[in-house]
Design a protein around this motif. Sequence first.
Motif, PDB file in Angstrom:
ATOM      1  N   GLU A 110       0.858  -1.191   0.000  1.00  0.00           N
ATOM      2  CA  GLU A 110       0.000   0.000   0.000  1.00  0.00           C
ATOM      3  C   GLU A 110       0.886   1.230   0.000  1.00  0.00           C
ATOM      4  O   GLU A 110       2.014   1.214   0.506  1.00  0.00           O
ATOM      5  N   CYS A 111       0.379   2.294  -0.598  1.00  0.00           N
ATOM      6  CA  CYS A 111       1.147   3.528  -0.629  1.00  0.00           C
ATOM      7  C   CYS A 111       0.210   4.712  -0.770  1.00  0.00           C
ATOM      8  O   CYS A 111      -0.989   4.558  -1.039  1.00  0.00           O
ATOM      9  N   SER A 112       0.764   5.896  -0.597  1.00  0.00           N
ATOM     10  CA  SER A 112       0.040   7.138  -0.880  1.00  0.00           C
ATOM     11  C   SER A 112       0.946   8.028  -1.709  1.00  0.00           C
ATOM     12  O   SER A 112       2.173   7.832  -1.755  1.00  0.00           O
ATOM     13  N   CYS A 153      -4.314   7.203  -2.442  1.00  0.00           N
ATOM     14  CA  CYS A 153      -3.646   6.044  -1.855  1.00  0.00           C
ATOM     15  C   CYS A 153      -4.036   4.832  -2.678  1.00  0.00           C
ATOM     16  O   CYS A 153      -5.030   4.864  -3.414  1.00  0.00           O
ATOM     17  N   LEU A 187      -3.962   0.293  -3.156  1.00  0.00           N
ATOM     18  CA  LEU A 187      -3.752  -1.090  -2.734  1.00  0.00           C
ATOM     19  C   LEU A 187      -2.938  -1.782  -3.818  1.00  0.00           C
ATOM     20  O   LEU A 187      -3.278  -1.702  -5.004  1.00  0.00           O
ATOM     21  N   GLY A 201       5.149  -1.006  -3.354  1.00  0.00           N
ATOM     22  CA  GLY A 201       4.729   0.271  -2.788  1.00  0.00           C
ATOM     23  C   GLY A 201       5.847   1.104  -2.216  1.00  0.00           C
ATOM     24  O   GLY A 201       5.754   2.338  -2.178  1.00  0.00           O
ATOM     25  N   HIS A 248      -7.654   0.409  -8.462  1.00  0.00           N
ATOM     26  CA  HIS A 248      -7.132   0.051  -7.144  1.00  0.00           C
ATOM     27  C   HIS A 248      -6.625   1.274  -6.395  1.00  0.00           C
ATOM     28  O   HIS A 248      -5.885   1.148  -5.415  1.00  0.00           O
ATOM     29  N   PRO A 254      -5.118   1.582   3.176  1.00  0.00           N
ATOM     30  CA  PRO A 254      -5.740   0.705   2.171  1.00  0.00           C
ATOM     31  C   PRO A 254      -5.709  -0.783   2.514  1.00  0.00           C
ATOM     32  O   PRO A 254      -6.736  -1.466   2.443  1.00  0.00           O
ATOM     33  N   GLU A 255      -4.555  -1.304   2.885  1.00  0.00           N
ATOM     34  CA  GLU A 255      -4.417  -2.741   3.108  1.00  0.00           C
ATOM     35  C   GLU A 255      -5.223  -3.208   4.319  1.00  0.00           C
ATOM     36  O   GLU A 255      -5.951  -4.211   4.246  1.00  0.00           O
ATOM     37  N   ARG A 305      -3.842 -10.507  -1.308  1.00  0.00           N
ATOM     38  CA  ARG A 305      -2.800 -10.123  -2.257  1.00  0.00           C
ATOM     39  C   ARG A 305      -2.944 -10.806  -3.612  1.00  0.00           C
ATOM     40  O   ARG A 305      -2.709 -10.191  -4.661  1.00  0.00           O
TER      41      ARG A 305
END
Length: 320
Positions: free
Chosen positions: A60-62, A81, A83, A88, A99, A116-117, A255
């Motif tokens: 996950e990231c932003s 953000c 998934l 990430g 996503h 997100p995750e 995942r």
Amino acid sequence: MKALQGVDGHVAWVDAPRLACDAGQVRIRVAAAGLNRADLMQRAGLYPPPAGASPYLGLECSGVIEEVGAGCDWRVGDRVCALLAGGGVAEEVVVDARHVLPVPDGLSLHEAAAVPEVYATAWLNIFQLAGLQAGEKVLVHAGASGVGSAAIQLCKAFGNPVWVSVGSQERLAHCQALGASGGVVRNDNLAELEQLGPFDVVLDPVGAGYVELNLSLLARDGRWVIIGLMSGRKAEIDLAQVLSKRLQITGSTLRNRSDEFKAQLLSDLRQHIWPLFGEGRLSAQLVDTYPVAFAEAAYAELASNQVSGKLVLVVDPSLS
């Protein structure tokens, strides 16, 4: 570009190829990335990414969108953000536009990297797969984890009483502050959960070590969702209890789900869950941030099992 790779139980900030942004995809300049236990397993060589996914760490990231492929509704400059199935923790990611979610109202980019995750996992397993109904009781093992913290808040938001098992009194206090009705410290007396049950839904990242316990705690027509194997993968099970209580046992991973499945899941989150952040009913539970240069220390803290909530790696400090 640079990305974080697991190497023999450690991590390294390595050169990585820059991917094309094709139709239906967006390129995100990464601000921060959330840490998850799956990263620890991948770093140790025990959890390879699905076929076709990025080989680098980070689910996950932003960040900020810097390129938009054909057929996407996103715009360059949108704060988002995402998934991910991997990759990430990198200077940029290319991801299926379906996503990606907007940064929830009231959250910074650092906080958004932490949601997100865990919220996707909690919503999928408790509300969709287990089919939680109004008023039903929930037990969350490892309740102070990132997923546990999200699960508690979701149960509270939708009016379901929730209890936890945790590793310390401090972590139990954390869960109760989020809305848990109570719980037990696992090294004291897990059997005390018998006095709090029976439970309609059990969310279990522990696995083999809790099989007998979960069977005894579940109510008739109860649902037990297994999302991890922290205590091992093999155990004996009393099938007579499964039959007599009409139990449902579900193994669940996120995942390796299909792109279409994840797209629908994220759409549900945007509709049902994301507004609750703006209302102050949900939070990111961000415990600490680390510069990506200190990723080894961040993963060591995560591996200590003492974190109540989420840790985030900051990739681009100019974005917050």
